[in-house]
Design an enzyme around this catalytic site. Structure first.
Site, PDB file in Angstrom:
ATOM      1  NE  ARG A 173     -14.833  17.445  37.900  1.00 33.20           N
ATOM      2  CZ  ARG A 173     -14.303  17.195  36.702  1.00 33.20           C
ATOM      3  NH1 ARG A 173     -14.674  16.122  36.018  1.00 33.20           N
ATOM      4  NH2 ARG A 173     -13.407  18.015  36.172  1.00 33.20           N
ATOM      5  NE  ARG A 230     -17.946  18.957  29.640  1.00 35.91           N
ATOM      6  CZ  ARG A 230     -16.926  18.530  30.359  1.00 35.91           C
ATOM      7  NH1 ARG A 230     -17.134  17.793  31.443  1.00 35.91           N
ATOM      8  NH2 ARG A 230     -15.675  18.773  30.002  1.00 35.91           N
ATOM      9  CG  HIS A 262     -19.086  12.057  32.265  1.00 30.84           C
ATOM     10  ND1 HIS A 262     -18.739  11.689  33.541  1.00 30.84           N
ATOM     11  CD2 HIS A 262     -17.924  12.373  31.639  1.00 30.84           C
ATOM     12  CE1 HIS A 262     -17.428  11.793  33.671  1.00 30.84           C
ATOM     13  NE2 HIS A 262     -16.907  12.208  32.537  1.00 30.84           N
ATOM     14  CG  ASP A 315     -10.006   7.810  31.459  1.00 25.64           C
ATOM     15  OD1 ASP A 315     -11.088   7.531  30.898  1.00 25.64           O
ATOM     16  OD2 ASP A 315      -9.457   8.925  31.359  1.00 25.64           O
ATOM     17  CD  GLU A 371     -18.022   8.772  31.543  1.00 20.55           C
ATOM     18  OE1 GLU A 371     -18.007   9.254  30.396  1.00 20.55           O
ATOM     19  OE2 GLU A 371     -17.075   8.899  32.339  1.00 20.55           O
TER      20      GLU A 371
HETATM   21  C1  BG6 Z   1     -14.111  10.764  31.438  1.00 18.61           C
HETATM   22  C2  BG6 Z   1     -12.886  10.634  30.587  1.00 18.61           C
HETATM   23  O1  BG6 Z   1     -15.224  10.411  30.699  1.00 18.61           O
HETATM   24  O2  BG6 Z   1     -14.255  12.117  31.865  1.00 18.61           O
HETATM   25  C3  BG6 Z   1     -11.673  11.086  31.389  1.00 18.61           C
HETATM   26  O3  BG6 Z   1     -12.748   9.310  30.139  1.00 18.61           O
HETATM   27  C4  BG6 Z   1     -11.882  12.492  31.920  1.00 18.61           C
HETATM   28  O4  BG6 Z   1     -10.494  11.018  30.582  1.00 18.61           O
HETATM   29  C5  BG6 Z   1     -13.198  12.540  32.687  1.00 18.61           C
HETATM   30  O5  BG6 Z   1     -10.810  12.838  32.761  1.00 18.61           O
HETATM   31  C6  BG6 Z   1     -13.546  13.921  33.231  1.00 18.61           C
HETATM   32  O6  BG6 Z   1     -13.539  14.855  32.224  1.00 18.61           O
HETATM   33  P1  BG6 Z   1     -13.774  16.387  32.551  1.00 18.61           P
HETATM   34  O7  BG6 Z   1     -13.591  17.108  31.241  1.00 18.61           O
HETATM   35  O8  BG6 Z   1     -15.163  16.503  33.082  1.00 18.61           O
HETATM   36  O9  BG6 Z   1     -12.731  16.753  33.576  1.00 18.61           O
END
Ligand code: BG6
Length: 263
Positions: free
Chosen positions: A45, A67, A132, A176, A235
């Site tokens: 994260r 990932r 991302h 989002d 992103e």
């Molecule tokens: C974003 C999406 O790119 O990633 C969201 O548009 C999502 O909908 C977010 O919640 C995080 O995704 P993840 O799978 O890393 O929790």
């Protein structure tokens, strides 16, 4: 987990995941959650997760296998690293295609990312991509964005309805959005950190703008309840109508350049 540290960047082999870019004279530019889980096979994260070969729930696992896959790395001198991932038994289990993906990262005063995918098989395939990128901000409620006005976006919080952006977006709640046919530079002016971040890209026609805000932050196990003001994801992507189709032997490249200036 295997982490590679250079002067201004750090990255993990798990996911070819860039977790730090700290250009001289500035605060670190990438946000990392204090609750990020650093375990092989788990998504991290913060930093720059690579969503490939699909975005979001278009397949399983969510955001693709790249990932959470172990990549290999070739270490260059001076803040450069080049990752690669080729299809293997595990990837073919979820996506039956032969491919070679590379992710090149160069740190320094500007951050340069280059993702490429090649079809090494004998049948065509289509892939989605999102780099991302979690950008660190002092307080997302106070930043000013440019680069989105008049662009259509898919609102993932409203049944994927297509909406035209009126003026520039502000982050006043959960956001989002997948901006489509979007190729413009994006700037994030952050009065709290007295800086402006610019994201420039090529080979990308989608841009995702994401902030989870209060309620979604609480639902994410690997994200602190109070961390959402400190980040904004911009992103660089190719999603949906802008997914990339590759004939056998063909390849496609996406680049990102992130600059930071004092304001
Ligand atoms: C974003 C999406 O790119 O990633 C969201 O548009 C999502 O909908 C977010 O919640 C995080 O995704 P993840 O799978 O890393 O929790």
């Amino acid at each position: 987990m295997d982490r590679l540290d250079f002067a201004t960047i750090s990255a993990y082999l798990n996911g070819a995941h860039l977790t730090r870019w700290h250009p001289p004279g500035h605060e670190p530019v990438l946000f990392m959650s204090e609750r990020a889980v650093l375990e092989p096979g788990k998504a991290i994260r913060g930093g720059v997760p690579i969503c490939f070969p699909w975005f979001g729930g278009a397949g399983d696992p969510s955001h693709g296998f790249a990932r959470i896959s172990p990549w290999s790395a070739e270490i260059g001198s001076d803040d450069r690293v080049s990752f690669s991932l080729i299809d293997n038994e595990a990837t073919r289990d979820t996506w039956p295609h032969a491919f070679a993906a590379t992710f090149d990262v160069t740190g320094g005063d500007a951050l340069k990312l280059r993702f490429s995918a090649k079809n090494t098989g004998d049948k065509p395939f289509t892939f989605e991509l999102a780099l991302h990128t979690y950008l660190a901000v002092a307080d997302v409620r106070n930043v000013t964005l440019t680069g989105f006005a008049d662009c259509d976006y898919i609102d993932q919080l409203d049944d994927n309805r297509t909406v035209t952006q009126q003026g520039e977006p502000t982050i006043a709640g959960e956001v989002d959005r997948i901006y489509q046919n979007h190729t413009a530079d994006v700037t994030i002016t952050d009065p709290g950190l007295s800086r402006c971040i610019t994201v420039k890209k090529t080979g990308s026609r989608s841009t995702v703008l994401w902030n989870p805000h209060i309620a979604k932050a609480k639902r994410l196990d690997d994200f602190g309840d109070d961390e959402w003001p400190q980040m904004l994801c911009v992103e660089t992507a190719n999603i949906g109508d802008h997914a990339v189709s590759l004939a056998p032997g063909a390849s496609h490249e996406t680049t990102v350049r992130i600059e930071v200036d004092h304001v």
